[in-house]
Every structure is written in structure tokens, then in C-alpha cells.
Design a protein around this motif. Structure first.
Motif, PDB file in Angstrom:
ATOM      1  N   VAL A 109      -9.555   1.292 -43.424  1.00  0.00           N
ATOM      2  CA  VAL A 109      -9.816   0.049 -43.289  1.00  0.00           C
ATOM      3  C   VAL A 109      -8.874  -0.360 -42.040  1.00  0.00           C
ATOM      4  O   VAL A 109      -7.744   0.100 -41.786  1.00  0.00           O
ATOM      5  CB  VAL A 109      -9.076  -0.825 -44.406  1.00  0.00           C
ATOM      6  N   LEU A 110      -9.753  -1.158 -41.124  1.00  0.00           N
ATOM      7  CA  LEU A 110      -8.705  -1.672 -39.976  1.00  0.00           C
ATOM      8  C   LEU A 110      -8.268  -3.170 -40.512  1.00  0.00           C
ATOM      9  O   LEU A 110      -9.016  -3.819 -40.882  1.00  0.00           O
ATOM     10  CB  LEU A 110      -9.626  -1.791 -38.875  1.00  0.00           C
ATOM     11  N   ARG A 113      -1.137  -9.163 -38.563  1.00  0.00           N
ATOM     12  CA  ARG A 113       0.098  -8.612 -38.254  1.00  0.00           C
ATOM     13  C   ARG A 113       1.120  -9.501 -39.141  1.00  0.00           C
ATOM     14  O   ARG A 113       0.627 -10.435 -39.752  1.00  0.00           O
ATOM     15  CB  ARG A 113       0.684  -8.812 -36.820  1.00  0.00           C
ATOM     16  N   GLY A 114       2.396  -9.055 -39.248  1.00  0.00           N
ATOM     17  CA  GLY A 114       3.466  -9.484 -39.965  1.00  0.00           C
ATOM     18  C   GLY A 114       3.274  -8.837 -41.385  1.00  0.00           C
ATOM     19  O   GLY A 114       2.679  -7.996 -41.944  1.00  0.00           O
ATOM     20  N   GLU A 115       3.605 -10.039 -42.416  1.00  0.00           N
ATOM     21  CA  GLU A 115       3.665  -9.599 -43.790  1.00  0.00           C
ATOM     22  C   GLU A 115       2.339  -9.431 -44.493  1.00  0.00           C
ATOM     23  O   GLU A 115       2.274  -8.665 -45.240  1.00  0.00           O
ATOM     24  CB  GLU A 115       4.607 -10.761 -44.512  1.00  0.00           C
ATOM     25  N   ILE A 116       1.311 -10.170 -43.930  1.00  0.00           N
ATOM     26  CA  ILE A 116       0.189  -9.988 -44.498  1.00  0.00           C
ATOM     27  C   ILE A 116      -0.355  -8.569 -44.304  1.00  0.00           C
ATOM     28  O   ILE A 116      -0.854  -7.738 -45.093  1.00  0.00           O
ATOM     29  CB  ILE A 116      -0.766 -11.078 -44.098  1.00  0.00           C
ATOM     30  N   ALA A 117      -0.067  -8.110 -43.203  1.00  0.00           N
ATOM     31  CA  ALA A 117      -0.600  -6.768 -42.794  1.00  0.00           C
ATOM     32  C   ALA A 117       0.098  -5.760 -43.476  1.00  0.00           C
ATOM     33  O   ALA A 117      -0.631  -4.758 -44.024  1.00  0.00           O
ATOM     34  CB  ALA A 117      -0.436  -6.767 -41.195  1.00  0.00           C
ATOM     35  N   ILE A 118       1.320  -5.983 -43.755  1.00  0.00           N
ATOM     36  CA  ILE A 118       2.163  -4.973 -44.436  1.00  0.00           C
ATOM     37  C   ILE A 118       1.755  -4.906 -45.967  1.00  0.00           C
ATOM     38  O   ILE A 118       1.660  -3.890 -46.412  1.00  0.00           O
ATOM     39  CB  ILE A 118       3.658  -5.160 -44.143  1.00  0.00           C
ATOM     40  N   ARG A 119       1.336  -6.116 -46.591  1.00  0.00           N
ATOM     41  CA  ARG A 119       0.823  -5.904 -47.735  1.00  0.00           C
ATOM     42  C   ARG A 119      -0.361  -5.272 -48.138  1.00  0.00           C
ATOM     43  O   ARG A 119      -0.799  -4.440 -48.839  1.00  0.00           O
ATOM     44  CB  ARG A 119       0.864  -7.309 -48.474  1.00  0.00           C
ATOM     45  N   ILE A 120      -1.395  -5.522 -47.086  1.00  0.00           N
ATOM     46  CA  ILE A 120      -2.517  -4.602 -47.072  1.00  0.00           C
ATOM     47  C   ILE A 120      -2.386  -3.313 -46.896  1.00  0.00           C
ATOM     48  O   ILE A 120      -3.124  -2.517 -47.665  1.00  0.00           O
ATOM     49  CB  ILE A 120      -3.502  -5.342 -45.816  1.00  0.00           C
ATOM     50  N   PHE A 121      -1.504  -2.974 -46.009  1.00  0.00           N
ATOM     51  CA  PHE A 121      -1.257  -1.577 -45.920  1.00  0.00           C
ATOM     52  C   PHE A 121      -0.705  -0.766 -47.159  1.00  0.00           C
ATOM     53  O   PHE A 121      -1.163   0.182 -47.275  1.00  0.00           O
ATOM     54  CB  PHE A 121      -0.153  -1.170 -44.555  1.00  0.00           C
ATOM     55  N   ARG A 122      -0.035  -1.427 -47.814  1.00  0.00           N
ATOM     56  CA  ARG A 122       0.814  -1.049 -48.945  1.00  0.00           C
ATOM     57  C   ARG A 122      -0.284  -0.901 -50.154  1.00  0.00           C
ATOM     58  O   ARG A 122      -0.307   0.093 -50.853  1.00  0.00           O
ATOM     59  CB  ARG A 122       1.788  -1.866 -49.635  1.00  0.00           C
ATOM     60  N   SER A 144      -5.425   3.407 -43.651  1.00  0.00           N
ATOM     61  CA  SER A 144      -5.338   2.145 -42.606  1.00  0.00           C
ATOM     62  C   SER A 144      -5.059   2.147 -41.304  1.00  0.00           C
ATOM     63  O   SER A 144      -4.336   3.266 -40.960  1.00  0.00           O
ATOM     64  CB  SER A 144      -4.399   1.091 -43.506  1.00  0.00           C
ATOM     65  N   VAL A 145      -5.569   1.269 -40.560  1.00  0.00           N
ATOM     66  CA  VAL A 145      -5.224   1.248 -39.249  1.00  0.00           C
ATOM     67  C   VAL A 145      -4.884  -0.267 -38.764  1.00  0.00           C
ATOM     68  O   VAL A 145      -5.522  -1.253 -38.977  1.00  0.00           O
ATOM     69  CB  VAL A 145      -6.558   1.490 -38.293  1.00  0.00           C
ATOM     70  N   ALA A 146      -3.882  -0.048 -37.871  1.00  0.00           N
ATOM     71  CA  ALA A 146      -3.298  -1.277 -37.537  1.00  0.00           C
ATOM     72  C   ALA A 146      -3.768  -1.749 -36.098  1.00  0.00           C
ATOM     73  O   ALA A 146      -4.090  -0.534 -35.408  1.00  0.00           O
ATOM     74  CB  ALA A 146      -1.905  -1.088 -37.437  1.00  0.00           C
ATOM     75  N   GLY A 156     -13.592   3.211 -38.959  1.00  0.00           N
ATOM     76  CA  GLY A 156     -13.339   2.444 -40.260  1.00  0.00           C
ATOM     77  C   GLY A 156     -14.439   1.669 -41.146  1.00  0.00           C
ATOM     78  O   GLY A 156     -15.736   1.602 -40.482  1.00  0.00           O
ATOM     79  N   GLY A 157     -14.361   1.749 -42.597  1.00  0.00           N
ATOM     80  CA  GLY A 157     -15.409   1.288 -43.289  1.00  0.00           C
ATOM     81  C   GLY A 157     -15.352  -0.109 -43.804  1.00  0.00           C
ATOM     82  O   GLY A 157     -16.097  -0.797 -44.124  1.00  0.00           O
ATOM     83  N   GLY A 158     -14.271  -0.860 -43.164  1.00  0.00           N
ATOM     84  CA  GLY A 158     -13.912  -2.263 -43.363  1.00  0.00           C
ATOM     85  C   GLY A 158     -12.811  -2.928 -42.649  1.00  0.00           C
ATOM     86  O   GLY A 158     -12.303  -2.179 -41.964  1.00  0.00           O
ATOM     87  N   VAL A 159     -12.973  -4.149 -42.648  1.00  0.00           N
ATOM     88  CA  VAL A 159     -11.795  -4.864 -41.873  1.00  0.00           C
ATOM     89  C   VAL A 159     -11.306  -5.972 -42.660  1.00  0.00           C
ATOM     90  O   VAL A 159     -11.837  -6.395 -43.601  1.00  0.00           O
ATOM     91  CB  VAL A 159     -12.521  -5.747 -40.708  1.00  0.00           C
TER      92      VAL A 159
END
Length: 93
Positions: A21-22, A26-35, A44-46, A88-91
Motif C-alpha cells: 500500500v502506498l 504524512r504525520g500521525e495518520i500515515a504512521i497509524r496506517i504504516f503500523r 507500506s510505501v511512504a 502498490g496494490g492500493g493507496v
């Protein structure tokens, strides 16, 4: 209805599951998705834009893609292109 049942069976069997998933955030939302991706076994890809020097979110991702100069998170074509490049298979938002 038959198609929906087939897709449901494939998902339950792990077939056709999103592998990467790409995260176009950024920030807290992205970190939660990565976790969450890590917990689910999804790579995951940033995405990093020019205005992100020293940001933390890429350190939580498995990979990182730099957007071309002048392109930001709101450039849908740039995000789709980055997703394709990353395989990526999703965004994620």
C-alpha cells in the motif's frame, strides 16, 4: 452474486490480497496506517514531497518514494504514478 462469492472466497483464502500500500499522507495518520499495515503483513510505501524535509513518517514505512519537484500530495496523477512505480496494490489516504 456468484462473482461476489468467488471474490469473498479468494480474500478469505489470501488470494488477491493487497500486498503493498502506498500511503499518500504524512504525520500521525500515515504512521497509524504504516503500523496497521505491518500488523496485517502488508508492505507500506511512504510518499515524500519537496516540502517534507526531516519528516518522520518515511521511517515507519517499508519503502519511500520521492515525488518530482513541484508535485505534492494533491496531485492525483503523481500519486497514481508513484503507486504504479512502487508496485502498490492500493493507496491509503
Amino acid at each position: 452474486m456468484k462473482r461476489a462469492n468467488l471474490v469473498a472466497k479468494q480474500v478469505l483464502a489470501g488470494e488477491g490480497r493487497i500486498q503493498k500500500v502506498l500511503v499518500a499522507n504524512r504525520g500521525e495518520i500515515a504512521i497509524r496506517i504504516f503500523r496497521a499495515c505491518r500488523e496485517l503483513g502488508i508492505q507500506s510505501v511512504a510518499v515524500v514531497a519537496d516540502d517534507d524535509p526531516g519528516c518522520l513518517h518515511p521511517t515507519f514505512a517499508d519503502a519511500c518514494i520521492q515525488l518530482k519537484a513541484g508535485l505534492g500530495y494533491r496531485d492525483v496523477d503523481a500519486i497514481v504514478h508513484a503507486t504504479v512505480l512502487a508496485g502498490g496494490g492500493g493507496v491509503g489516504p
